[in-house]
Scaffold this active site. Structure first.
Site, PDB file in Angstrom:
ATOM      1  N   CYS A 176     -30.225  73.691  32.527  1.00 14.86           N
ATOM      2  CA  CYS A 176     -29.398  74.882  32.342  1.00 14.86           C
ATOM      3  C   CYS A 176     -28.101  74.537  31.617  1.00 14.86           C
ATOM      4  CB  CYS A 176     -29.104  75.528  33.691  1.00 14.86           C
ATOM      5  SG  CYS A 176     -28.085  74.468  34.765  1.00 14.86           S
ATOM      6  N   HIS A 208     -36.775  43.831  -4.906  1.00  9.42           N
ATOM      7  CA  HIS A 208     -36.681  45.277  -4.684  1.00  9.42           C
ATOM      8  C   HIS A 208     -36.953  46.088  -5.942  1.00  9.42           C
ATOM      9  CE1 HIS A 208     -32.773  44.912  -6.653  1.00  9.42           C
ATOM     10  NE2 HIS A 208     -32.457  43.962  -5.787  1.00  9.42           N
ATOM     11  N   CYS A 231       0.861  -1.197   0.000  1.00 12.55           N
ATOM     12  CA  CYS A 231       0.000   0.000   0.000  1.00 12.55           C
ATOM     13  C   CYS A 231       0.886   1.232   0.000  1.00 12.55           C
ATOM     14  CB  CYS A 231      -0.910   0.005   1.220  1.00 12.55           C
ATOM     15  SG  CYS A 231      -1.894   1.520   1.402  1.00 12.55           S
ATOM     16  N   CYS A 234     -24.574  82.574  28.128  1.00 15.83           N
ATOM     17  CA  CYS A 234     -23.118  82.686  28.247  1.00 15.83           C
ATOM     18  C   CYS A 234     -22.652  83.836  27.353  1.00 15.83           C
ATOM     19  CB  CYS A 234     -22.436  81.387  27.848  1.00 15.83           C
ATOM     20  SG  CYS A 234     -20.629  81.458  27.968  1.00 15.83           S
ATOM     21  N   CYS A 293       0.039   3.251   3.806  1.00 11.61           N
ATOM     22  CA  CYS A 293       0.463   2.650   5.076  1.00 11.61           C
ATOM     23  C   CYS A 293       1.675   1.736   4.925  1.00 11.61           C
ATOM     24  CB  CYS A 293      -0.693   1.887   5.726  1.00 11.61           C
ATOM     25  SG  CYS A 293      -1.224   0.429   4.768  1.00 11.61           S
TER      26      CYS A 293
END
Length: 598
Positions: free
Chosen positions: A317, A272, A146, A351, A149
Site C-alpha cells: 500500500c 573493438h 672520495c 491519495c 664519503c
C-alpha cells in the site's frame, strides 16, 4: 618532417591481411551479399584463415598481418643489438656510447644520425658524452678523496666516469644500486657530482653492481626499447611477455598476439573494431561510473521527507515507514505525514491530495525528472544487457572452440572416417563465430551513442545489425547443435558432406553480413542518404551470392543471378531469395536459413 624510419614504414606498410578486407577501392555496395568475383577474392584471402595452419591456431588467432609484428624477448634484444651496432659503425663511437645515444633518442637510429651530424658538440653536451675530462686530477696522486664519503683511498680503489670525478668503489656501488632499485632512471645515470652532467655508461654500471642488480638493469634495457619507442607496445594480455611493433597509419588497430589475446594497439583495450577508441572509452567509463546507479535511484525510489534517505517501493500500500532510527510514516504518493491521511484521503491505496495537487501541476517537475531518469535507465539497460550477453556468448564460443580443437575434432574424424585436414571448415566456423560475437558486442555500444534524432541512420544501422545477428545465430546453431548428430553417431553418415556444405556456406554468408556491417559503421553510415543504401532496406539481399570452401572438395553454394526461388537452374537447384543457398528442387524450405520457397 617524418624520419627515415617512419618513411620506410609508410612505404612498406600495407594491410593486405586485414580480417575484414577492403575489396579494391570500391564504394560500399548496397547488396548485402557478394558477387561471384567478390566471393572468389574472399576465397583467395580465406578471410584471414590459413588452411595449412588452422589446426595449430590458438583460440582468437588470425592470419598474421603485415602492419604489425609480434616480438619475443629474444627478438627485442636482437633489434637492440642491431641498432647499437649500426650507430657504433656509422658514428665511429664505442658500443656503450652508442647505447647511451639510442636510449636518449628513444631508440630511433635515424634521429640519432640526424642530430649527431647536425651538431655533434651539442648532442654530446645534452647526452653527457664528454670528449675531455671536466675534472683535473694529478696523475701522480697516489691517494684521492672520495667526493661522497670524503675518505682517502688509493687510486686503485677509486673510479670515475668520463668526466674524471673520482669516487670510491663502495660509494659507486651504493649509488648504482640505489638508482637501479629506483627504476628506469638508472639507464640515464649521471655523475654523482652535482655540478657534472656526464653520463655513466652501461659497462661501468654493470661492473659495479651485483648479479641481481645486473639482471634488473638488463630488464630495464629491454623495457626501454618497447616503452620509449612510439611504434612498440607490450601486449596487455595477462602474463604475456610479447611486444607488438605497429606501423601507424597502415590499417586497423586490431592486433592478435601470439598469446591469443586480441587488443587495440591504439588504446590497449580489447579489440573493438568497428567502434572507435573514443566511443569505447566512454562506454567503459559509463559501465564503471555511478551515473546509472543514480539514475536507478531517481527512477525507482523517493526520498524520505524527514531523513532524505532513498526508499524503494516494490509492492504493498501507500503507507510507508522509514527504517530506524528515523521511523517516519508518510504517504508514498504525496510524501505527506501519514497522520494526516485516512479514509477521507483515499485510504491505503490512493491519495486524493496527490491527485488534486497533480491536477494543479505541483508534481510536474519531479515526475518529469523521474520519467527522464527511467527512460534513460531503460535505454542504457537495453544496450548493456545485449552487450554483456554477446560477451558471455563469445566467451562460451571460445571455450567450445578450445574443446573442439583439443578433443572433438579428433572424435569427429574417427566417427566420420574423415582426415583431420578435411575438417578445418568446422574450426573456421567457430573462429568466425568468436570474431562475429566480438563485433556484434561492440555494435551495441555504437548504437547507444548513435544520435536519437538521426532516424534514417538508426534504422539503417538496426537493419544491418539485425541481418548480421540473424546470420550469426543460424551459423552458431549449425556449428553447435547440428554438429552433435555427427559427433554422437556410431558410424559414418552419408549426409556429412551435405552438412559440410551447409556449415561452410553459413560461414561465408555470415562473414559477408559482418563485412558489410563493419564497413558501414567505419564509414559512419555515410551511405544512409544514398538511394542505393535506402534500397538495401527494401530489397534485402535477393541479388547476392555466397561461396564456401571445404578441403574435401570445394563446392560453390550459390552465384549471382537475377532469378528468384521459383527459377530452377540446369543442375536442378533453386536459389533462396534470402541467403542464395542452392537447394534441391524437391525441397520447399531453404536448408540454410529455413525460409519457405516462394
Amino acid at each position: 618532417m617524418d624520419s627515415e624510419d617512419d618513411m620506410q614504414d609508410a612505404l612498406c606498410g600495407t594491410s593486405d591481411g586485414d580480417y575484414y578486407e577492403k575489396i579494391g577501392e570500391e564504394d560500399y555496395d548496397s547488396d548485402l551479399m557478394p558477387t561471384d568475383d567478390d566471393m572468389d577474392e574472399d576465397d583467395e584471402s580465406d578471410y584471414g584463415f590459413d588452411d595449412n595452419a588452422a589446426d595449430d591456431l590458438q583460440p582468437g588467432f588470425r592470419r598474421p598481418q603485415s602492419n604489425y609484428t609480434i616480438l619475443s624477448e629474444k627478438e627485442i634484444r636482437q633489434r637492440q643489438e642491431e641498432a647499437v651496432t649500426t650507430v657504433e659503425t656509422v658514428l665511429s663511437i664505442s658500443k656503450a656510447e652508442a647505447g647511451t645515444l639510442l636510449r636518449h633518442f628513444k631508440w630511433s637510429v635515424s634521429k640519432v644520425n640526424d642530430e649527431w651530424f647536425a651538431d655533434e658538440e651539442r648532442v654530446r653536451m645534452v647526452v653527457g658524452l664528454l670528449e675531455n675530462p671536466a675534472a683535473n686530477v694529478g696523475l701522480d696522486n697516489k691517494e684521492l678523496t672520495c667526493g661522497i664519503c670524503f675518505e682517502l683511498y688509493s687510486r686503485e680503489k677509486m673510479k670515475a666516469a668520463i668526466c674524471g670525478h673520482f669516487f670510491c668503489d663502495l660509494c659507486w656501488t651504493g649509488y648504482s644500486h640505489t638508482a637501479i632499485n629506483d627504476g628506469l632512471g638508472c639507464l640515464t645515470l649521471r655523475c654523482p657530482d652535482p655540478s657534472c652532467g656526464a653520463a655513466v655508461r652501461e659497462d661501468m654500471v654493470l661492473s659495479l653492481v651485483s648479479k641481481e642488480d645486473r639482471a634488473k638493469y638488463s630488464r630495464y634495457l629491454l623495457r626501454s626499447y618497447v616503452e620509449d619507442n612510439r611504434k612498440t607496445k607490450w601486449c596487455p594480455g595477462p602474463g604475456c611477455e610479447y611486444a607488438v611493433e605497429f606501423i601507424p597509419g597502415s590499417g586497423p588497430y586490431d592486433v592478435v598476439c601470439k598469446c591469443g589475446h586480441s587488443f587495440c594497439w591504439n588504446c590497449l583495450e580489447e579489440a573493438h573494431r568497428p567502434v572507435d577508441c573514443d566511443t569505447v572509452a566512454k562506454w567503459i567509463l559509463k559501465n564503471c561510473a555511478e551515473s546509472e546507479n543514480m539514475n536507478w535511484i531517481l527512477a525507482n525510489s523517493k526520498p524520505c521527507p524527514k531523513c532524505k534517505r532513498p526508499i524503494e517501493k516494490n509492492q504493498g500500500c501507500m503507507h510507508i515507514t522509514c527504517t530506524p532510527p528515523c521511523k517516519f510514516e508518510f504517504c508514498w504518493l504525496c510524501l505527506g505525514a501519514w497522520t494526516e491521511h485516512g479514509e477521507r484521503t483515499g485510504g491505503f491505496y490512493a491519495c486524493n491530495r496527490y491527485e488534486a495537487a497533480k491536477q494543479e501541476g505541483v508534481y510536474d517537475e519531479s515526475e518529469r525528472r523521474r520519467e527522464m531518469a527511467k527512460n534513460s535507465l531503460e535505454r542504457y539497460t537495453h544496450y548493456y544487457e545485449r552487450w554483456a550477453t554477446n560477451e558471455s556468448s563469445r566467451a562460451k564460443a571460445l571455450s567450445d572452440l578450445q574443446q573442439m580443437q583439443a578433443i572433438q575434432i579428433e572424435k569427429l574424424s574417427d566417427r566420420q572416417c574423415q582426415p583431420v585436414s578435411q575438417l578445418k571448415f568446422v574450426t573456421e566456423a567457430w573462429l568466425q563465430i568468436v570474431e562475429c560475437r566480438r563485433v556484434l558486442k561492440w555494435t551495441y555500444a555504437y548504437g547507444y551513442y548513435l544520435p536519437e534524432n538521426e532516424d534514417a541512420k538508426r534504422q539503417f544501422f538496426e537493419y544491418l545489425q539485425g541481418e548480421a545477428e540473424a546470420g550469426l545465430e543460424r551459423l552458431h546453431q549449425c556449428a553447435e547443435k547440428d554438429l552433435q548428430v555427427y559427433l554422437e553417431g556410431d558410424s559414418p553418415q552419408s549426409s556429412f558432406n551435405d552438412f559440410r556444405t551447409k556449415l561452410a556456406g553459413l560461414t561465408s554468408v555470415t562473414r559477408t553480413y559482418f563485412e558489410n556491417l563493419v564497413r558501414a559503421l567505419e564509414n559512419g553510415l555515410a551511405d544512409v542518404g544514398n538511394a542505393k543504401a535506402q534500397s538495401v532496406k527494401s530489397s534485402g539481399s535477393s541479388k547476392a551470392s555466397a561461396s564456401s570452401k571445404g578441403r574435401g572438395g570445394r563446392q560453390k553454394v550459390g552465384s549471382s543471378r537475377s532469378g528468384s526461388s521459383r527459377t530452377v537452374d540446369d543442375n536442378g537447384h533453386w536459389y533462396c531469395d534470402s541467403c542464395t543457398y542452392a537447394n534441391a528442387v524437391s525441397t520447399t524450405v531453404c536448408g540454410m536459413c529455413h525460409r519457405s520457397r516462394i
